[in-house]
Design a protein around this motif. Sequence first.
Motif, PDB file in Angstrom:
ATOM      1  N   TYR A 461     -92.226  80.871  -4.779  1.00  0.00           N
ATOM      2  CA  TYR A 461     -93.209  79.888  -4.671  1.00  0.00           C
ATOM      3  C   TYR A 461     -92.244  78.559  -4.919  1.00  0.00           C
ATOM      4  CZ  TYR A 461     -96.869  83.118  -4.900  1.00  0.00           C
ATOM      5  OH  TYR A 461     -97.551  84.292  -4.527  1.00  0.00           O
ATOM      6  N   ILE A 462     -92.371  77.598  -3.913  1.00  0.00           N
ATOM      7  CA  ILE A 462     -91.723  76.241  -4.241  1.00  0.00           C
ATOM      8  C   ILE A 462     -91.961  75.735  -5.716  1.00  0.00           C
ATOM      9  CG2 ILE A 462     -91.300  73.937  -3.365  1.00  0.00           C
ATOM     10  CD1 ILE A 462     -91.421  75.097  -0.345  1.00  0.00           C
ATOM     11  N   GLY A 463     -91.014  75.268  -6.449  1.00  0.00           N
ATOM     12  CA  GLY A 463     -90.952  74.576  -7.471  1.00  0.00           C
ATOM     13  C   GLY A 463     -91.312  75.381  -8.714  1.00  0.00           C
ATOM     14  N   GLU A 464     -91.564  76.584  -8.719  1.00  0.00           N
ATOM     15  CA  GLU A 464     -91.760  77.788  -9.671  1.00  0.00           C
ATOM     16  C   GLU A 464     -90.381  77.785 -10.473  1.00  0.00           C
ATOM     17  OE1 GLU A 464     -94.376  78.554 -11.533  1.00  0.00           O
ATOM     18  OE2 GLU A 464     -95.403  76.934 -10.363  1.00  0.00           O
ATOM     19  N   THR A 465     -89.338  78.335  -9.712  1.00  0.00           N
ATOM     20  CA  THR A 465     -88.121  78.665 -10.235  1.00  0.00           C
ATOM     21  C   THR A 465     -87.609  77.483 -11.048  1.00  0.00           C
ATOM     22  OG1 THR A 465     -87.619  79.777  -8.244  1.00  0.00           O
ATOM     23  CG2 THR A 465     -85.529  79.183  -9.739  1.00  0.00           C
ATOM     24  N   GLU A 466     -87.449  76.140 -10.769  1.00  0.00           N
ATOM     25  CA  GLU A 466     -87.291  75.094 -11.482  1.00  0.00           C
ATOM     26  C   GLU A 466     -88.139  75.077 -12.774  1.00  0.00           C
ATOM     27  OE1 GLU A 466     -87.505  75.022  -8.417  1.00  0.00           O
ATOM     28  OE2 GLU A 466     -86.156  73.711  -7.314  1.00  0.00           O
ATOM     29  N   LYS A 467     -89.382  75.108 -12.700  1.00  0.00           N
ATOM     30  CA  LYS A 467     -90.209  75.116 -13.920  1.00  0.00           C
ATOM     31  C   LYS A 467     -89.781  76.063 -14.946  1.00  0.00           C
ATOM     32  CE  LYS A 467     -94.441  73.277 -11.582  1.00  0.00           C
ATOM     33  NZ  LYS A 467     -95.754  73.575 -11.257  1.00  0.00           N
ATOM     34  N   ASN A 468     -89.586  77.379 -14.525  1.00  0.00           N
ATOM     35  CA  ASN A 468     -89.040  78.597 -15.319  1.00  0.00           C
ATOM     36  C   ASN A 468     -87.691  78.171 -15.822  1.00  0.00           C
ATOM     37  OD1 ASN A 468     -91.133  79.982 -14.396  1.00  0.00           O
ATOM     38  ND2 ASN A 468     -90.158  81.084 -12.851  1.00  0.00           N
ATOM     39  N   LEU A 469     -86.794  77.526 -15.237  1.00  0.00           N
ATOM     40  CA  LEU A 469     -85.541  77.309 -15.730  1.00  0.00           C
ATOM     41  C   LEU A 469     -85.757  76.167 -16.804  1.00  0.00           C
ATOM     42  CD1 LEU A 469     -83.299  77.528 -12.625  1.00  0.00           C
ATOM     43  CD2 LEU A 469     -83.299  78.879 -14.617  1.00  0.00           C
ATOM     44  N   ALA A 470     -86.489  75.272 -16.438  1.00  0.00           N
ATOM     45  CA  ALA A 470     -86.655  74.135 -17.399  1.00  0.00           C
ATOM     46  C   ALA A 470     -87.293  74.485 -18.620  1.00  0.00           C
ATOM     47  CB  ALA A 470     -87.815  73.016 -16.662  1.00  0.00           C
ATOM     48  N   ARG A 471     -88.143  75.298 -18.787  1.00  0.00           N
ATOM     49  CA  ARG A 471     -88.814  76.127 -19.831  1.00  0.00           C
ATOM     50  C   ARG A 471     -87.803  76.550 -20.821  1.00  0.00           C
ATOM     51  NH1 ARG A 471     -93.766  77.097 -16.930  1.00  0.00           N
ATOM     52  NH2 ARG A 471     -92.959  79.166 -16.364  1.00  0.00           N
ATOM     53  N   ILE A 472     -87.049  77.563 -19.925  1.00  0.00           N
ATOM     54  CA  ILE A 472     -85.878  78.161 -20.714  1.00  0.00           C
ATOM     55  C   ILE A 472     -84.883  77.206 -21.338  1.00  0.00           C
ATOM     56  CG2 ILE A 472     -83.694  79.708 -20.596  1.00  0.00           C
ATOM     57  CD1 ILE A 472     -85.380  81.250 -18.475  1.00  0.00           C
ATOM     58  N   PHE A 473     -84.332  76.259 -20.775  1.00  0.00           N
ATOM     59  CA  PHE A 473     -83.425  75.256 -21.412  1.00  0.00           C
ATOM     60  C   PHE A 473     -83.968  74.444 -22.428  1.00  0.00           C
ATOM     61  CE2 PHE A 473     -80.860  76.412 -17.344  1.00  0.00           C
ATOM     62  CZ  PHE A 473     -79.579  76.622 -17.995  1.00  0.00           C
ATOM     63  N   ALA A 474     -85.104  74.054 -22.070  1.00  0.00           N
ATOM     64  CA  ALA A 474     -85.965  73.165 -23.236  1.00  0.00           C
ATOM     65  C   ALA A 474     -86.254  73.993 -24.554  1.00  0.00           C
ATOM     66  CB  ALA A 474     -87.256  72.900 -22.837  1.00  0.00           C
ATOM     67  N   ALA A 475     -86.383  75.162 -24.251  1.00  0.00           N
ATOM     68  CA  ALA A 475     -86.671  75.894 -25.559  1.00  0.00           C
ATOM     69  C   ALA A 475     -85.412  76.411 -26.284  1.00  0.00           C
ATOM     70  CB  ALA A 475     -87.561  77.352 -25.344  1.00  0.00           C
ATOM     71  N   ALA A 476     -84.191  76.456 -25.514  1.00  0.00           N
ATOM     72  CA  ALA A 476     -82.849  76.755 -25.986  1.00  0.00           C
ATOM     73  C   ALA A 476     -82.230  75.413 -26.866  1.00  0.00           C
ATOM     74  CB  ALA A 476     -81.799  77.351 -25.148  1.00  0.00           C
ATOM     75  N   GLU A 477     -82.752  74.614 -26.410  1.00  0.00           N
ATOM     76  CA  GLU A 477     -82.287  73.413 -27.265  1.00  0.00           C
ATOM     77  C   GLU A 477     -82.437  73.280 -28.777  1.00  0.00           C
ATOM     78  OE1 GLU A 477     -80.379  70.977 -26.464  1.00  0.00           O
ATOM     79  OE2 GLU A 477     -79.927  70.978 -24.035  1.00  0.00           O
ATOM     80  N   ASN A 478     -83.473  73.954 -28.935  1.00  0.00           N
ATOM     81  CA  ASN A 478     -83.580  73.834 -30.819  1.00  0.00           C
ATOM     82  C   ASN A 478     -82.432  74.577 -31.377  1.00  0.00           C
ATOM     83  OD1 ASN A 478     -85.817  72.323 -30.207  1.00  0.00           O
ATOM     84  ND2 ASN A 478     -87.192  74.259 -30.498  1.00  0.00           N
ATOM     85  N   GLY A 479     -82.104  75.676 -30.838  1.00  0.00           N
ATOM     86  CA  GLY A 479     -81.060  76.442 -31.445  1.00  0.00           C
ATOM     87  C   GLY A 479     -79.663  76.484 -31.119  1.00  0.00           C
ATOM     88  N   GLY A 480     -79.643  75.605 -29.878  1.00  0.00           N
ATOM     89  CA  GLY A 480     -78.298  75.683 -29.109  1.00  0.00           C
ATOM     90  C   GLY A 480     -77.477  77.153 -28.920  1.00  0.00           C
ATOM     91  N   ALA A 481     -78.569  78.078 -28.527  1.00  0.00           N
ATOM     92  CA  ALA A 481     -78.248  79.460 -28.236  1.00  0.00           C
ATOM     93  C   ALA A 481     -77.384  79.705 -27.060  1.00  0.00           C
ATOM     94  CB  ALA A 481     -79.717  80.157 -28.041  1.00  0.00           C
ATOM     95  N   ILE A 482     -76.770  80.528 -27.011  1.00  0.00           N
ATOM     96  CA  ILE A 482     -75.890  80.983 -25.894  1.00  0.00           C
ATOM     97  C   ILE A 482     -76.689  81.571 -24.944  1.00  0.00           C
ATOM     98  CG2 ILE A 482     -73.930  82.606 -25.027  1.00  0.00           C
ATOM     99  CD1 ILE A 482     -72.545  81.965 -27.688  1.00  0.00           C
ATOM    100  N   LEU A 483     -77.034  81.217 -23.624  1.00  0.00           N
ATOM    101  CA  LEU A 483     -77.616  81.745 -22.714  1.00  0.00           C
ATOM    102  C   LEU A 483     -76.710  82.675 -21.601  1.00  0.00           C
ATOM    103  CD1 LEU A 483     -79.905  78.668 -21.768  1.00  0.00           C
ATOM    104  CD2 LEU A 483     -80.241  80.488 -23.469  1.00  0.00           C
TER     105      LEU A 483
END
Length: 635
Positions: A461-483
């Motif tokens: 679905y158009i736009g869903e991949t970007e939303k999924n990626l945005a959620r992951i990177f935004a959540a990872a910022e708190n702890g600076g985790a290795i992705l």
Amino acid sequence: MTAAIGRPRDMTLAMLRQGLDAALDNVATRLRALAEGKSLPPVAIPEASALPTIARTFNLNDTELALISLAAGHETDPVIGESIKACNGSGHLDLALARQLFGPQVWDLLCPEAPLRFWRIVELVGQGPLHQRRLQLDERILHALLGTTYIDARLEGLLHRTVAEPAIGLPGHQLVRAIIAAWRTTERLPVILLGGPDPLSKRALAAAAAAELGVQLYRLHAADIPSDWAQRSALAVLLDREMALSNAVTLIETEADNSAVAATLTNLVTGPTILSAVDPPLSDRSPRLRLELLPPSPDECREIWRNTLGTRADALGTDLDRLATQFTLDAPAIAAATALAANPETLPEALAPTLWSAARAQGRRALDGLAERIESSANWNDLVLPPGQLQVLQDLAGQLRNAWRVNHRWGWAAHSPRGLGSTALFAGPSGTGKTLAAEVIAGVLSLDLYQIDLSQVVSKYIGETEKNLARIFAAAENGGAILLFDEADALFGKRSDVKDSHDRYANVEVSYLLQKMEAYRGLAILTTNQKSALDTAFLRRLRYIVNFPFPDAAARAEIWKRIFPDDTPRQGLDPQALARLSISGGSIRSVALNATYLAAAIPEPVQMTHIHRAARRELAKLEKSFTATEQEAFR
């Protein structure tokens, strides 16, 4: 309804009840006059009561207030009940009696769209003709007249009272000032659209604004908003009414899948409302004020850590800078980490590592539900690679370790904040150590490692991949985790010729992921088994590319030497002979582990016979058979 923020409550409970008694006396006098056929005295509304406030809040006139007083007296005063029975013989407070007391205007005052009925202050109950319907005062309104405040029973479980807690260095304090300035008015109140990735920080900000305004804060989760329009409309009425009666503000907290329904609710309510979302949808309600709560900067984090730790912060030295730049934590999270780690028993030399571990635990709260966290105790000794590749990985770990100094002390972040993230591609056949290398880097840096399966993130679905990626990177910022993005070829194929919108959009998805990786301040790693399948234009945007070769005989012998834990009993193992098995490091580990289970079943030390059996099964799994050279290892 006219909403007022921070209106002072200057009447005591006793004064309110005395005022209500005076209003009921006026009602009783009018009822006696009606029963005796005398002219009715004028309606009198005591100023020292809750009635004038109710009138201002719901835009009611004196006759409507008199109807409320009549209904309140029917509910609470037996004398008024007897007077009603003397008037109509039934003792029921019906519409016909109200019409006798207040004239034909009662029909207008009690129509469904009039304030008394719209705000559910008075209900018409019973069956039959309208003039026989009984008037019933809403219980929440009755208790408001008596000076008692509580959450309407119909909103119990939906609204949650939130108390402002002292937060040291609360980020976004300027947003608190903006909310207060927007709401210190008796005109139409703007809905506040509060954006930002951290819901807890936004909740703390809203609570701080409410506390300064002298009002309550109630939060409502968007998942609890009814999907049915009629139920949602009824909720809006009750919500607006409750905010006015309780002198409160509503905070609606949303997630990605229910922000739209939350926006429809804000269109229906008129009271002070904050809509909290990562990216709040525009509301049709006007006026509206969009505010963005950005994550605290490293300097802000450092200041919060200093204020929270007090004099103990001086003992940390440069470790304080590493904490502040590695973990983007808000004040409550820093306070929680400090409470867990910096207790009086913590020795000065142990303060930095214990704070780091506590901050790491706080930072992972948002990401645990989006990706798989990999626990590992691997170190450099577990990794067998050619010297060149090993050096690149050590340089990469050193870059992450010193990012705080280069970016913030030596000015690179201020000079050009774009592209400071670390991006890497690990390429090589399956089982050559790509995931292990990521585990080693995470282990030596004491950082969390999260594995993301790109095949699960990519959506048709158009736009869903970007939303999924945005959620992951935004959540990872708190702890600076290795992705660790596994199997990058699921997304990073050769750039296709743009023949239709799907080809164009596939390239957009790839560019978006690379953009997020470059902006991410931690380390993002892509793995692939087929480097040749990746577009060279994309490869140029990656800072590190590490090729993991299939291990040669010398590397395989070294892996066999290191693969068994020290506590595993062994007997007669020959690493040089076992190196004849042409399998990857991942397969060597599988064979070694299965051989250990075979030996433990007897039990006896692990021997070549156990490895032979385990190797035969591994090769069968890979749909291979022993070569003559490999068979020589077990003779």
